[in-house]
Enzyme design. Sequence first.
Site, PDB file in Angstrom:
ATOM      1  N   ASP A 149      52.066  -3.452  27.884  1.00 51.40           N
ATOM      2  CA  ASP A 149      51.794  -4.428  26.829  1.00 51.40           C
ATOM      3  C   ASP A 149      52.844  -5.534  26.767  1.00 51.40           C
ATOM      4  OD1 ASP A 149      49.449  -3.136  25.961  1.00 51.40           O
ATOM      5  OD2 ASP A 149      50.639  -1.694  24.815  1.00 51.40           O
ATOM      6  N   ASP A 150      53.837  -5.478  27.631  1.00 49.50           N
ATOM      7  CA  ASP A 150      54.908  -6.466  27.618  1.00 49.50           C
ATOM      8  C   ASP A 150      54.455  -7.760  28.301  1.00 49.50           C
ATOM      9  OD1 ASP A 150      57.888  -7.044  27.173  1.00 49.50           O
ATOM     10  OD2 ASP A 150      57.588  -7.520  29.297  1.00 49.50           O
ATOM     11  N   LEU A 151      54.503  -8.843  27.563  1.00 50.60           N
ATOM     12  CA  LEU A 151      54.071 -10.139  28.095  1.00 50.60           C
ATOM     13  C   LEU A 151      54.914 -10.570  29.292  1.00 50.60           C
ATOM     14  CD1 LEU A 151      52.162 -12.537  27.696  1.00 50.60           C
ATOM     15  CD2 LEU A 151      53.844 -13.511  26.144  1.00 50.60           C
ATOM     16  N   TRP A 194      60.965  -8.810  35.675  1.00 51.10           N
ATOM     17  CA  TRP A 194      61.473  -9.642  34.569  1.00 51.10           C
ATOM     18  C   TRP A 194      62.494 -10.653  35.075  1.00 51.10           C
ATOM     19  CZ3 TRP A 194      62.574  -4.904  31.017  1.00 51.10           C
ATOM     20  CH2 TRP A 194      61.447  -4.624  30.211  1.00 51.10           C
ATOM     21  N   TRP A 211      56.137  -0.689  21.974  1.00 51.21           N
ATOM     22  CA  TRP A 211      56.907  -1.606  22.805  1.00 51.21           C
ATOM     23  C   TRP A 211      58.414  -1.430  22.552  1.00 51.21           C
ATOM     24  CZ3 TRP A 211      60.381  -5.546  21.907  1.00 51.21           C
ATOM     25  CH2 TRP A 211      60.703  -6.326  23.026  1.00 51.21           C
TER      26      TRP A 211
END
Length: 192
Positions: A138-140, A180, A119
């Site tokens: 895998d980034d929330l 984001w 990450w």
Amino acid sequence: MRKMMARVGPCTLAPRRDYFIVLCKSIFTQQISTKIAAILFGRFRELFPQRRPTPEKVIDVLCHDHHAKHCGLSRQKRAYLIDLAKHFADGRIPTRKIARMSDDEIIESLTQVKGVGRWTAEMFLIFVLNRPDVWPVDDLGLREGVRGSFDLAERPGAKELKELGERFRPYRTIATWYLWRNLGLALQKEAK
């Protein structure tokens, strides 16, 4: 995406050259609040001439316990920073050719450092090198951004996110950035 881009505005990603400092900061920010990390990282930078840590100086400074304690470093983060500095100092992270390396080569090189995972390497590719096609499954924040932007009932898993990301290739970094920022705007709106 068109509506999202209009709402968020122009992408502001810009390449950086301070590779070592950015990675030091990423180690500082692990598992603590952004605000506390900024204060502690500021103390760390004060230990160096012109507030500019270099690999050799980090190794020298962090061999003293009182310096590590002054900037709130745990034993583990101190070891991570020393390992990072050694990788830069001895060329295992080849700064002169890093811009010409593939994404996978950079991830491989960076994840050899204790405390630097996939990450962190992906964030380096996005925010420092501005690589155009990074999709950090895998980034929330990305998972939640996709869930909200695409009106999904649940946050997507890595497999589902990989499949969805194919539609944005070869500009998945830009899509990630907008997802984001769109999530950030939605959270601000909810907080009001």
